[in-house]
Scaffold this motif. Structure first.
Motif, PDB file in Angstrom:
ATOM      1  N   UNK A   1       0.781  -1.254  -0.048  1.00 14.92           N
ATOM      2  CA  UNK A   1      -0.102   0.105   0.102  1.00 14.92           C
ATOM      3  C   UNK A   1       0.953   1.188   0.048  1.00 14.92           C
ATOM      4  N   UNK A   2       0.718   2.166  -0.983  1.00 13.82           N
ATOM      5  CA  UNK A   2       1.597   3.411  -0.909  1.00 13.82           C
ATOM      6  C   UNK A   2       1.259   4.190   0.042  1.00 13.82           C
ATOM      7  N   UNK A   3       2.076   5.012   0.375  1.00 15.60           N
ATOM      8  CA  UNK A   3       1.950   6.140   1.277  1.00 15.60           C
ATOM      9  C   UNK A   3       1.302   7.336   0.779  1.00 15.60           C
ATOM     10  N   UNK A   4       0.480   8.115   1.335  1.00 12.10           N
ATOM     11  CA  UNK A   4      -0.430   9.124   0.995  1.00 12.10           C
ATOM     12  C   UNK A   4       0.146  10.565   1.583  1.00 12.10           C
ATOM     13  N   UNK A   5      -0.174  11.355   0.714  1.00  4.96           N
ATOM     14  CA  UNK A   5       0.155  12.767   1.155  1.00  4.96           C
ATOM     15  C   UNK A   5      -1.179  13.861   0.884  1.00  4.96           C
ATOM     16  N   UNK A   6      -1.397  14.868   1.567  1.00  4.60           N
ATOM     17  CA  UNK A   6      -2.424  15.736   1.263  1.00  4.60           C
ATOM     18  C   UNK A   6      -1.773  16.930   0.286  1.00  4.60           C
ATOM     19  N   UNK A   7      -2.265  16.852  -0.724  1.00  3.26           N
ATOM     20  CA  UNK A   7      -1.922  17.954  -1.734  1.00  3.26           C
ATOM     21  C   UNK A   7      -3.445  18.716  -1.928  1.00  3.26           C
TER      22      UNK A   7
ATOM     23  N   UNK B   1       6.274  15.284  10.258  1.00  2.33           N
ATOM     24  CA  UNK B   1       5.428  16.142   9.314  1.00  2.33           C
ATOM     25  C   UNK B   1       5.896  16.999   8.855  1.00  2.33           C
ATOM     26  N   UNK B   2       5.631  17.413   7.269  1.00  2.00           N
ATOM     27  CA  UNK B   2       6.378  18.482   6.654  1.00  2.00           C
ATOM     28  C   UNK B   2       5.171  19.169   5.865  1.00  2.00           C
ATOM     29  N   UNK B   3       4.889  20.330   6.210  1.00  2.00           N
ATOM     30  CA  UNK B   3       4.030  21.030   5.692  1.00  2.00           C
ATOM     31  C   UNK B   3       4.658  22.148   4.509  1.00  2.00           C
ATOM     32  N   UNK B   4       4.600  22.200   3.248  1.00  2.00           N
ATOM     33  CA  UNK B   4       5.182  22.862   2.389  1.00  2.00           C
ATOM     34  C   UNK B   4       4.121  23.955   1.903  1.00  2.00           C
ATOM     35  N   UNK B   5       4.213  25.094   2.101  1.00  2.00           N
ATOM     36  CA  UNK B   5       3.380  26.411   1.488  1.00  2.00           C
ATOM     37  C   UNK B   5       4.097  26.998   0.317  1.00  2.00           C
ATOM     38  N   UNK B   6       3.718  27.050  -0.718  1.00  2.00           N
ATOM     39  CA  UNK B   6       4.381  27.650  -1.861  1.00  2.00           C
ATOM     40  C   UNK B   6       3.518  28.773  -2.543  1.00  2.00           C
ATOM     41  N   UNK B   7       3.839  29.519  -3.241  1.00  2.00           N
ATOM     42  CA  UNK B   7       3.043  30.709  -4.262  1.00  2.00           C
ATOM     43  C   UNK B   7       2.574  29.746  -5.466  1.00  2.00           C
ATOM     44  N   UNK B   8       1.240  29.713  -5.676  1.00  2.00           N
ATOM     45  CA  UNK B   8       0.966  28.996  -6.686  1.00  2.00           C
ATOM     46  C   UNK B   8       0.438  29.989  -7.893  1.00  2.00           C
TER      47      UNK B   8
ATOM     48  N   UNK C   1       3.003  16.389   4.002  1.00  2.00           N
ATOM     49  CA  UNK C   1       3.645  14.654   4.042  1.00  2.00           C
ATOM     50  C   UNK C   1       3.964  14.133   5.408  1.00  2.00           C
ATOM     51  N   UNK C   2       4.006  12.971   5.377  1.00  2.00           N
ATOM     52  CA  UNK C   2       4.057  12.184   6.906  1.00  2.00           C
ATOM     53  C   UNK C   2       5.152  11.128   6.420  1.00  2.00           C
ATOM     54  N   UNK C   3       6.320  10.925   7.307  1.00  2.00           N
ATOM     55  CA  UNK C   3       7.471  10.242   7.469  1.00  2.00           C
ATOM     56  C   UNK C   3       7.229   9.331   8.548  1.00  2.00           C
ATOM     57  N   UNK C   4       6.498   8.218   8.671  1.00  2.00           N
ATOM     58  CA  UNK C   4       6.380   7.588  10.005  1.00  2.00           C
ATOM     59  C   UNK C   4       7.461   7.164  10.811  1.00  2.00           C
ATOM     60  N   UNK C   5       7.422   7.167  12.108  1.00  2.00           N
ATOM     61  CA  UNK C   5       8.621   6.296  12.855  1.00  2.00           C
ATOM     62  C   UNK C   5       7.777   5.408  13.995  1.00  2.00           C
TER      63      UNK C   5
END
Length: 277
Positions: free
Chosen positions: A1-7, A91-98, A115-119
């Motif tokens: 099962x692939x990992x998921x991101x929120x885009x 968790x990494x939340x990236x915010x960019x000028x769209x 994005x989430x990198x589990x540990x």
């Protein structure tokens, strides 16, 4: 099962092609990000991350910064944790000028990706093997109103990371344009000298770290005096203790820099107090 991101609000597999060649974060580093810690399915220090993110978005003149409050960050963190069947991680939340345009953007709409990198860790762990540090001097960090932000323009940290690898160190100290102590590769720096805790002031160009703020309050609560100051790197040769802080790892003890070796009593105590939170 692939990992998921929120885009931009959609939960999708993380290997989905998303960005085109005109993306401004890719072209110009036009954005910023938050590194955060997920524990037991919940986002730690959500209010502090939301405050810093909103301040950064305002500084970059990005629209809709009010959307990213602590409630919204906690909600999105819990969603992605459930989707990835993970309780703990980074968790990494990236915010960019769209937007389009060259250096001058067409507009200031914000796009984002979480994005989430589990540990496996459900608390902050103390690194019993302390870090060996070196001082990075090939580039210095400039002082301006963007210096305290975690922007997508991170070349100084990339070059510092290459230097770290070449010098076989665990991490490096970064200096500001005036030659004073600024921060580490991805962390803020604390120095204990004669029972007093020092950390570079925000005016010295360091990232306005969430964990930096938490640790300052923890130290004061336990009657450890703290001063945010301009710090000559020579203090590293005289300090009793040195440690690093960031939101994902908590507190990391530094065992040595050059031939100097440090104790870990204060950093170990602060990790214990941090986990009590």
């Amino acid at each position: 099962m692939p990992a998921f991101i929120n885009f931009n609000g959609d939960l999708i597999p993380n290997n989905t092609p998303l960005l085109d060649i005109t993306n401004r974060a890719f072209r110009y580093g036009d954005g910023l990000f938050e590194s955060m810690r997920l524990m037991n399915g919940q986002l730690k220090f959500a209010n502090l991350h939301a405050d810093r993110l909103q301040q950064g978005m305002r500084a970059l003149k990005l629209e809709n910064f009010s959307l990213f409050d602590d409630y919204y960050l906690k909600e999105k963190a819990e969603e992605i944790a459930i989707m990835n069947k993970a309780k703990h991680g980074r968790l990494r939340l990236t915010v960019y000028r769209d937007a389009g345009g060259l250096y001058t953007p067409d507009f200031n709409k914000a796009g984002w990706c979480l994005e989430l990198q589990p540990d496996a860790h459900n608390q902050y762990t103390f690194n019993n093997r302390g870090l060996i540090m070196d001082v990075f001097t090939e580039l210095v960090k400039p002082l301006n109103y963007l210096s305290n932000l975690k922007t997508c323009n991170s070349l100084i940290y990339v070059m510092a990371g290459l230097f770290k690898t070449q010098s076989r160190a665990d991490d490096v100290f970064i200096l500001n344009q005036n030659g004073f102590l600024c921060e580490a590769l991805s962390s803020n720096v604390f120095v204990l000298y004669q029972g007093h805790l020092y950390t570079p002031a925000l005016s010295e160009g360091c990232i306005a770290g969430v964990m930096r703020q938490v640790v300052i309050q923890l130290a004061l609560k336990h009657s450890i005096p703290v001063t945010e100051a301009q710090i000559n790197p020579e203090i590293l040769n005289q300090a009793e203790e040195v440690f690093l802080t960031n939101a994902t790892k908590g507190i990391q003890w530094v065992i040595g820099s050059g031939i100097k070796r440090y104790f870990n009593k204060t950093s170990k105590m602060l990790v214990d107090e941090l986990n009590k939170l």
